[in-house]
Write an enzyme that holds these catalytic residues in place. Structure first.
Site, PDB file in Angstrom:
ATOM      1  N   GLU A  43       0.855  -1.186   0.000  1.00  0.00           N
ATOM      2  CA  GLU A  43       0.000   0.000   0.000  1.00  0.00           C
ATOM      3  C   GLU A  43       0.891   1.236   0.000  1.00  0.00           C
ATOM      4  O   GLU A  43       1.783   1.377   0.851  1.00  0.00           O
ATOM      5  CB  GLU A  43      -0.950   0.051   1.206  1.00  0.00           C
ATOM      6  CG  GLU A  43      -1.887   1.256   1.058  1.00  0.00           C
ATOM      7  CD  GLU A  43      -2.832   1.525   2.222  1.00  0.00           C
ATOM      8  OE1 GLU A  43      -2.744   0.832   3.256  1.00  0.00           O
ATOM      9  OE2 GLU A  43      -3.633   2.470   2.095  1.00  0.00           O
ATOM     10  N   GLU A  68       5.057   4.679   3.490  1.00  0.00           N
ATOM     11  CA  GLU A  68       4.506   5.990   3.846  1.00  0.00           C
ATOM     12  C   GLU A  68       5.681   6.963   4.033  1.00  0.00           C
ATOM     13  O   GLU A  68       6.684   6.607   4.646  1.00  0.00           O
ATOM     14  CB  GLU A  68       3.674   5.834   5.137  1.00  0.00           C
ATOM     15  CG  GLU A  68       3.272   7.084   5.848  1.00  0.00           C
ATOM     16  CD  GLU A  68       2.449   8.075   5.023  1.00  0.00           C
ATOM     17  OE1 GLU A  68       1.411   7.710   4.467  1.00  0.00           O
ATOM     18  OE2 GLU A  68       2.883   9.249   4.950  1.00  0.00           O
ATOM     19  N   ASP A  95       9.882   7.458   0.394  1.00  0.00           N
ATOM     20  CA  ASP A  95       9.173   8.094  -0.716  1.00  0.00           C
ATOM     21  C   ASP A  95       8.804   6.963  -1.672  1.00  0.00           C
ATOM     22  O   ASP A  95       9.682   6.229  -2.150  1.00  0.00           O
ATOM     23  CB  ASP A  95      10.103   9.108  -1.387  1.00  0.00           C
ATOM     24  CG  ASP A  95       9.403   9.852  -2.520  1.00  0.00           C
ATOM     25  OD1 ASP A  95       8.563   9.253  -3.219  1.00  0.00           O
ATOM     26  OD2 ASP A  95       9.722  11.048  -2.710  1.00  0.00           O
ATOM     27  N   ASP A 118      -2.486  12.684  -2.211  1.00  0.00           N
ATOM     28  CA  ASP A 118      -2.718  14.114  -1.977  1.00  0.00           C
ATOM     29  C   ASP A 118      -2.876  14.843  -3.311  1.00  0.00           C
ATOM     30  O   ASP A 118      -2.025  14.708  -4.189  1.00  0.00           O
ATOM     31  CB  ASP A 118      -1.517  14.724  -1.234  1.00  0.00           C
ATOM     32  CG  ASP A 118      -1.362  14.140   0.160  1.00  0.00           C
ATOM     33  OD1 ASP A 118      -2.330  14.173   0.929  1.00  0.00           O
ATOM     34  OD2 ASP A 118      -0.251  13.665   0.475  1.00  0.00           O
ATOM     35  N   LYS A 122      -2.606  23.669  -5.262  1.00  0.00           N
ATOM     36  CA  LYS A 122      -1.978  24.933  -5.715  1.00  0.00           C
ATOM     37  C   LYS A 122      -0.989  24.676  -6.850  1.00  0.00           C
ATOM     38  O   LYS A 122      -0.233  23.711  -6.788  1.00  0.00           O
ATOM     39  CB  LYS A 122      -1.254  25.602  -4.546  1.00  0.00           C
ATOM     40  CG  LYS A 122      -2.186  26.128  -3.506  1.00  0.00           C
ATOM     41  CD  LYS A 122      -1.445  26.834  -2.398  1.00  0.00           C
ATOM     42  CE  LYS A 122      -2.433  27.306  -1.347  1.00  0.00           C
ATOM     43  NZ  LYS A 122      -1.816  27.555  -0.054  1.00  0.00           N
ATOM     44  N   ASP A 154     -11.436  10.423  -4.268  1.00  0.00           N
ATOM     45  CA  ASP A 154     -12.703  11.152  -4.295  1.00  0.00           C
ATOM     46  C   ASP A 154     -12.548  12.469  -5.052  1.00  0.00           C
ATOM     47  O   ASP A 154     -13.475  13.268  -5.087  1.00  0.00           O
ATOM     48  CB  ASP A 154     -13.191  11.432  -2.864  1.00  0.00           C
ATOM     49  CG  ASP A 154     -12.187  12.238  -2.066  1.00  0.00           C
ATOM     50  OD1 ASP A 154     -10.987  12.208  -2.391  1.00  0.00           O
ATOM     51  OD2 ASP A 154     -12.603  12.925  -1.102  1.00  0.00           O
TER      52      ASP A 154
END
Ligand SMILES: C[S@@+](CC[C@H](N)C(=O)[O-])C[C@H]1O[C@@H](n2cnc3c(N)ncnc32)[C@H](O)[C@@H]1O
Length: 207
Positions: A43, A68, A95, A118, A122, A154
């Site tokens: 994951e 993670e 990473d 994420d 911007k 989403d």
């Protein structure tokens, strides 16, 4: 995302659940991290770890490695695994881009779970977006034949771009059949559901 390792959990308790990142990075035999050794599911960006912990609990015959970038989340989820004695899951701080390129051997993974990256809205942050063509080329290389890439978001823009990157790869074929549905949801997925947002979800099989 706030997460704190409970103070009463000693380092020795979480250590068995943590895989140290090789420095400098080098290929690892991921299957051999588990007892018994065998095929591994990864994951990417597990956050607070709802998917990783629940999937490991529901599917004790499978092996899960979570990757993670944030140390605090690695230790937080290692503590959750330790609390439940889930020896079929491990966590690593890295990473994901370096992990895939330098640490995962070719055709080494049975599945990749890539959920809710994420969005970095911007413009000046767009370079931080990780769902690049390079990442998907690495997904393709890292999966074993028949291995599955699971995607969810989403955010329409993120989901559409992830699907487009996957469709660019001749070695990945989309398969939305129910048999490939993962066993549980993620923290962000539950939050999206609570707030009434639609989640895009699909899977691609390595041909
Ligand atoms: C929006 S959160 C989603 C967390 C989880 N997948 C979920 O669905 O609940 C994105 C996660 O990806 C992690 N992340 C961001 N960039 C990463 C990278 N380059 N490598 C590994 N993890 C990364 C973040 O720290 C964060 O935990």
């Amino acid at each position: 995302m706030s997460a704190r390792v409970p103070r009463n959990i000693p380092v020795d308790v979480i250590r068995p659940y943590v895989v140290e990142t090789p420095d400098p990075p080098r290929a690892l035999d991921l299957g051999a991290l588990f007892d018994p050794p065998g095929p591994v599911e990864v994951e990417i960006g597990f956050g607070k770890g709802r998917f990783l912990v629940t999937a490991a609990e529901l599917q004790p015959e499978r092996r899960f490695l979570g990757v993670e970038i944030r140390h605090v989340l690695r230790d937080f989820v290692a503590a959750r695994l330790a609390k439940r004695s889930l020896t079929n899951a491990r966590v690593m701080q890295a990473d994901a881009r370096i992990f895939l390129r330098e640490i995962v051997p070719d055709s080494a993974l049975r599945a990749i779970h890539f959920y809710f990256p994420d969005p970095w809205w911007k413009k000046r942050h767009h370079k931080r977006r990780i769902w690049t063509s390079q990442l998907f080329a690495d997904f393709e290389r890292a999966l074993e034949p028949g291995g599955v890439l699971h995607l969810a978001s989403d955010v329409d823009m993120v989901f559409d771009e992830m699907c487009a990157r996957a469709r660019e790869r001749s070695g990945l074929r989309e398969d939305r059949s129910a048999k490939l549905e993962p066993p549980c949801t993620t923290n962000f997925e539950d939050k999206a559901g609570d707030e009434g947002r639609v989640v895009g979800r699909t899977a691609f099989v390595r041909v």
